[in-house]
Every structure is written in structure tokens, then in C-alpha cells.
Design a protein around this motif. Sequence first.
Motif, PDB file in Angstrom:
ATOM      1  N   LYS A  36       0.988  -1.065   0.024  1.00  0.00           N
ATOM      2  CA  LYS A  36       0.313   0.233   0.131  1.00  0.00           C
ATOM      3  C   LYS A  36       1.276   1.307   0.201  1.00  0.00           C
ATOM      4  CE  LYS A  36      -4.132  -1.903   1.785  1.00  0.00           C
ATOM      5  NZ  LYS A  36      -4.921  -2.012   3.270  1.00  0.00           N
ATOM      6  N   THR A  37       1.666   1.304   1.145  1.00  0.00           N
ATOM      7  CA  THR A  37       2.606   2.547   0.864  1.00  0.00           C
ATOM      8  C   THR A  37       3.637   2.654  -0.750  1.00  0.00           C
ATOM      9  OG1 THR A  37       3.453   1.850   2.905  1.00  0.00           O
ATOM     10  CG2 THR A  37       4.875   3.160   2.314  1.00  0.00           C
ATOM     11  N   TYR A  39       2.276   1.584  -3.121  1.00  0.00           N
ATOM     12  CA  TYR A  39       1.184   1.307  -4.819  1.00  0.00           C
ATOM     13  C   TYR A  39       1.361   3.814  -3.797  1.00  0.00           C
ATOM     14  CZ  TYR A  39      -3.133   2.738  -6.665  1.00  0.00           C
ATOM     15  OH  TYR A  39      -4.497   3.721  -7.176  1.00  0.00           O
ATOM     16  N   LYS A  40       1.265   3.785  -3.009  1.00  0.00           N
ATOM     17  CA  LYS A  40       0.798   5.622  -2.900  1.00  0.00           C
ATOM     18  C   LYS A  40       2.031   6.317  -3.205  1.00  0.00           C
ATOM     19  CE  LYS A  40      -1.894   5.124   1.304  1.00  0.00           C
ATOM     20  NZ  LYS A  40      -2.854   5.236   3.005  1.00  0.00           N
ATOM     21  N   GLN A  41       2.677   6.014  -2.909  1.00  0.00           N
ATOM     22  CA  GLN A  41       4.387   6.490  -3.549  1.00  0.00           C
ATOM     23  C   GLN A  41       4.908   6.637  -5.421  1.00  0.00           C
ATOM     24  OE1 GLN A  41       6.573   8.726  -1.413  1.00  0.00           O
ATOM     25  NE2 GLN A  41       6.995   9.235  -3.920  1.00  0.00           N
ATOM     26  N   ASN A  43       1.687   6.277  -7.080  1.00  0.00           N
ATOM     27  CA  ASN A  43       0.773   6.895  -7.871  1.00  0.00           C
ATOM     28  C   ASN A  43       1.409   8.512  -7.169  1.00  0.00           C
ATOM     29  OD1 ASN A  43      -1.869   7.401  -8.291  1.00  0.00           O
ATOM     30  ND2 ASN A  43      -2.900   7.815  -6.689  1.00  0.00           N
ATOM     31  N   PHE A  44       2.045   8.577  -6.804  1.00  0.00           N
ATOM     32  CA  PHE A  44       1.879  10.165  -6.392  1.00  0.00           C
ATOM     33  C   PHE A  44       3.206  10.473  -7.545  1.00  0.00           C
ATOM     34  CE2 PHE A  44       5.426  13.442  -4.122  1.00  0.00           C
ATOM     35  CZ  PHE A  44       4.125  14.464  -3.994  1.00  0.00           C
ATOM     36  N   SER A  47       1.192  11.337 -10.490  1.00  0.00           N
ATOM     37  CA  SER A  47       0.657  12.333 -10.022  1.00  0.00           C
ATOM     38  C   SER A  47       1.580  14.050 -10.862  1.00  0.00           C
ATOM     39  CB  SER A  47       0.763  12.566  -9.388  1.00  0.00           C
ATOM     40  OG  SER A  47      -0.878  11.374  -9.416  1.00  0.00           O
TER      41      SER A  47
END
Length: 75
Positions: A36-37, A39-41, A43-44, A47
Amino acid sequence: NLELLYDDIKMFRHNFGNIVQSIGGYIETDDMLGLKTYYKQMNFDFSMTMVFSSLSLRIVWASLAKPCLLFSPVA
């Protein structure tokens, strides 16, 4: 240029392979928090890449809209 396009495709394949291997590592070790971490990184980062590439395109288009000093008539 076809060579630049080919280089971009090679770079994408390399990066995509790294991402898939990283995700696989998290799955194999059942590290959902890490996944999850990660993935969030990712995704950021994606972006931010989209924002900066959009800004870069705007800068290029803006610079193309300005008259070039090399081809301006001499006063």
C-alpha cells in the motif's frame, strides 16, 4: 525521431518490469502495508510526472508562440 521513440519504449519496459518485480516482492512476503505504501508513492510520483510534463508542454508551446530572435527582421 524513430530512435528516440524506441529509447522511450525501452525505458518504459525497464521501469514497468521494475514496478512489477517490486509489487511481486510485496505479494510474496504478504507485506500488504508495504504494498500500500509503495502504491501510494508510485501514484504520487505518477501524478507529479503528469503535472511537470504538462507544465513542460505549456512552456514549449509558449516559447514556440514567441517570435524567434534569430529570424526577426533587423531594425
